[in-house]
Motif scaffolding. Structure first.
Motif, mmCIF file in Angstrom:
data_model
loop_
_atom_site.group_PDB
_atom_site.id
_atom_site.type_symbol
_atom_site.label_atom_id
_atom_site.label_comp_id
_atom_site.label_asym_id
_atom_site.label_seq_id
_atom_site.Cartn_x
_atom_site.Cartn_y
_atom_site.Cartn_z
ATOM 1 N N MET A 177 0.825 -1.211 0.000
ATOM 2 C CA MET A 177 0.000 0.000 0.000
ATOM 3 C C MET A 177 0.864 1.268 0.000
ATOM 4 S SD MET A 177 -2.857 1.514 -0.225
ATOM 5 C CE MET A 177 -4.034 0.181 -0.316
ATOM 6 N N CYS A 178 1.993 1.245 0.734
ATOM 7 C CA CYS A 178 2.882 2.426 0.713
ATOM 8 C C CYS A 178 3.324 2.712 -0.720
ATOM 9 C CB CYS A 178 4.111 2.198 1.602
ATOM 10 S SG CYS A 178 3.786 2.491 3.345
ATOM 11 N N GLY A 179 3.653 1.671 -1.456
ATOM 12 C CA GLY A 179 4.070 1.845 -2.848
ATOM 13 C C GLY A 179 2.940 2.405 -3.702
ATOM 14 N N ALA A 180 1.754 1.799 -3.557
ATOM 15 C CA ALA A 180 0.612 2.257 -4.367
ATOM 16 C C ALA A 180 0.267 3.707 -4.034
ATOM 17 C CB ALA A 180 -0.586 1.346 -4.135
ATOM 18 N N LEU A 181 0.426 4.090 -2.763
ATOM 19 C CA LEU A 181 0.142 5.485 -2.382
ATOM 20 C C LEU A 181 1.158 6.441 -3.011
ATOM 21 C CD1 LEU A 181 -0.924 4.977 1.331
ATOM 22 C CD2 LEU A 181 -2.352 5.931 -0.478
ATOM 23 N N LEU A 182 2.398 5.966 -3.156
ATOM 24 C CA LEU A 182 3.392 6.793 -3.869
ATOM 25 C C LEU A 182 2.946 7.006 -5.311
ATOM 26 C CD1 LEU A 182 7.093 5.707 -3.149
ATOM 27 C CD2 LEU A 182 6.059 7.951 -2.887
ATOM 28 N N ARG A 234 -12.393 14.728 7.593
ATOM 29 C CA ARG A 234 -11.728 13.969 8.667
ATOM 30 C C ARG A 234 -10.753 12.927 8.115
ATOM 31 N NH1 ARG A 234 -16.255 12.172 12.817
ATOM 32 N NH2 ARG A 234 -14.415 11.669 14.036
ATOM 33 N N ARG A 235 -10.590 12.901 6.797
ATOM 34 C CA ARG A 235 -9.673 11.925 6.188
ATOM 35 C C ARG A 235 -8.264 12.499 6.046
ATOM 36 N NH1 ARG A 235 -13.533 11.047 1.168
ATOM 37 N NH2 ARG A 235 -15.376 10.397 2.334
ATOM 38 N N PHE A 236 -7.341 11.666 5.566
ATOM 39 C CA PHE A 236 -6.016 12.173 5.194
ATOM 40 C C PHE A 236 -6.206 13.184 4.076
ATOM 41 C CE2 PHE A 236 -5.018 7.946 6.927
ATOM 42 C CZ PHE A 236 -4.043 8.294 7.840
ATOM 43 N N THR A 237 -5.333 14.192 4.047
ATOM 44 C CA THR A 237 -5.486 15.217 3.014
ATOM 45 C C THR A 237 -4.686 14.896 1.759
ATOM 46 O OG1 THR A 237 -3.718 16.424 4.089
ATOM 47 C CG2 THR A 237 -5.975 17.102 4.609
ATOM 48 N N THR A 271 0.583 11.977 3.160
ATOM 49 C CA THR A 271 0.376 11.905 4.614
ATOM 50 C C THR A 271 -0.145 10.519 5.014
ATOM 51 O OG1 THR A 271 -1.782 12.947 4.345
ATOM 52 C CG2 THR A 271 0.013 14.372 5.047
ATOM 53 N N MET A 272 -0.946 9.923 4.160
ATOM 54 C CA MET A 272 -1.438 8.571 4.470
ATOM 55 C C MET A 272 -0.282 7.576 4.421
ATOM 56 S SD MET A 272 -4.601 6.463 2.777
ATOM 57 C CE MET A 272 -4.811 4.705 3.071
#
Lengths: 159, 363
Positions: free
Chosen positions: B120-125, B264-267, B271-272
């Motif tokens: 998930m960290c990769g996909a978020l990148l 209220r979510r990550f912006t 940041t996520m």
């Protein structure tokens, strides 16, 4: 020239294993941009952590498209543990590689040189720099101020 | 010969269609490029209803997105033989043997917490690249649109519904209801970065606790639309229960991402990703799974030599949990009293795994 057309300069300061970023657009600091710091991914082993850091910093630089990236040299020369020194120099080296890969000019800048050109005293940097640049202190200011100092040095030098 | 060349205005690529992988609103075909012997995927969309998308208007932009966690769009083509009114566009992309995350789930693949975080960290990148470097909102993040590369990376794919952000950083939401829709897509008909992050939060839940029951009758369009119009998620709370070994910090990341209120979510994806990258965990692997006895073993990233185990044994209507640590042999952890729980979805079971993590990360 509109604000978005002004040249961008990025300053980077590595402190306590975290990379702090200061951005100047023209002669104005950019504080609410989302680029504030990059913390290495604590759950990765060393090699993967450096690669992850390169990718994330590279992405910020690609987005910001700065004219020059400046990396603050440390003022600390004694009482270092090997672990602290190797982390700092590792992250600085990776930051240089990230800038190079984005085709950006990257300079190592001493804090004394930057403080002289921006005309702020290093011992009172935390209080003096916001006044000099017309900005509020941001979160993590003590470490991030150095990044803004370097960015301001690059910006004022080119204006 | 030269005169003939003048009239050659259409380039025909040597793609042989091997098979159709998906039919429906958007057809997906597997091609083989006969000249270079490479397999590629073609995803065909009708332009109707997608007039504002990047694929229809800014095909060049899609080709410019090059990132190790984004499926590259190798070409945007207009297939011949279609009624001009129903004109279509086809995105040509690489073929990944492991397919999408949904394909992996359907094969029975499950992911450890460590793998889930890393993927998930990769996909978020990849998503941050699309959002922040290209000003594009994906709008259709879901497990069928995330692909597993041979190297084990998770790539954001299928930008067919993506749109450029307007001056407010948002845009029109997709005009249909699906399991991964964020509530605002039906209420305000708008979406932004945070709508994509809502969808990523749901996918992160699937990665850590298994896929949603897509075929469940409560996931019919009308039922989902009703929940969304009330400002709730389309996914029912019962299907958002985390497995007991999912650490509380990770649950908090998922909860923040899937808040019904976008404020209220990550912006940002950054940041996520930062929050996720700093979640401590024991990478539990289920080493034994019998109806009345299950056992997990794992270690933290920083101390792979220091292994822990949890054994769950069912007695009558309760499960007994025993924690052990491997020194030279497996020993019970004296700091950790054993627990009796009514079921493994009992919050006390999660507390038991959490206390094991506290011991593993204690300095």
């Amino acid at each position: 020239m509109s604000n978005s057309d002004k040249l961008v300069h990025v300053g980077i300061n590595v402190a306590s294993g975290t990379t702090y970023i200061g951005v100047m657009r023209g002669t104005e600091p950019l504080v609410d941009d989302g680029a504030d710091r990059i913390r290495p991914n604590a759950q990765l082993d060393h090699a993967a952590r450096f690669e992850d850091f390169r990718a994330r910093l590279g992405q910020e630089l690609r987005r910001l498209q700065p004219r020059v990236v400046g990396i603050a040299r440390t003022r600390k020369y004694g009482n270092w543990t090997m672990a602290n020194a190797s982390t700092r120099f590792g992250l600085e080296a990776v930051a240089m590689i990230a800038a190079e890969q984005e085709g950006l000019e990257c300079r190592l800048i001493t804090q004394e040189e930057a403080a002289k050109s921006v005309e702020v005293p290093i011992p009172r940097l935390s209080e003096a720099l916001p006044k000099r640049l017309g900005m509020e202190q941001t979160p993590h200011w003590n470490d991030r101020a150095v990044a803004f100092l370097v960015a301001a040095h690059l910006a004022l030098g080119s204006s | 010969m030269g005169a003939e060349r003048k009239f050659l205005t259409t380039l025909t690529l040597p793609y042989e269609s091997i098979r159709t992988l998906h039919e429906g609103s958007s057809e997906v075909r597997l091609y083989r490029n006969e000249l270079i012997g490479q397999h590629q995927i073609g995803k065909r969309y009708s332009k109707l209803g997608l007039e504002s998308t990047v694929a229809v208007n800014e095909g060049k932009l899609l080709k410019q997105i090059r990132h190790s966690h984004v499926v590259p769009v190798e070409d945007v083509v207009t297939p011949s033989g279609y009624d001009p009114i129903l004109s279509t566009v086809e995105l040509i992309m690489p073929f990944y043997e492991r397919g999408s995350l949904t394909d992996a789930f359907e094969r029975g693949e499950r992911f450890t917490v460590g793998t889930a975080i890393s993927l998930m960290c990769g996909a978020l990148l990849g998503l941050a690249e699309i959002h922040d470097c290209f000003g594009v909102i994906h709008r259709d993040m879901k497990s069928p649109n995330l692909f597993l590369s041979d190297e084990g990376r998770l790539l954001v794919g299928d930008l067919g519904a993506a749109i450029l952000m307007d001056e407010e950083g948002g845009g029109e939401a997709l005009p249909f209801v699906q399991l991964y829709s964020a509530p605002e897509s039906l209420i305000t008909r708008r979406c932004d970065r945070r709508s994509d992050l809502f969808q990523m939060g749901l996918i992160l839940h699937e990665l850590t606790s298994g896929p949603f029951p897509y075929a469940d009758p409560t996931y019919e369009i009308e039922a989902m639309a009703e929940r969304l119009s009330q400002g709730r998620r389309a996914v029912r709370p019962v299907h958002l229960r985390a497995e007991p070994w999912v650490p509380s910090r990770l649950r908090r990341v998922i909860n923040k991402a899937i808040q019904c209120d976008p404020a209220r979510r990550f912006t940002s994806a950054k940041t996520m990703s930062d929050a996720l990258a700093n979640v401590p965990y024991i990478d539990w692997v289920e080493v034994s799974s019998e109806p009345d006895r299950r056992r997990w073993e794992g270690a933290t990233v920083h101390r792979p030599d220091r292994r822990f185990s949890v054994e769950a044994t069912q007695r009558k209507n309760a499960w007994s949990l025993v924690g052990r640590q491997q020194v030279t042999t497996w020993r019970r952890i004296s700091e950790r009293p054993d627990a009796i729980v009514s079921s493994l979805s009992d919050p006390q079971a999660a507390s038991f795994f959490e206390s094991m993590l506290a011991i593993a990360t204690k300095r």
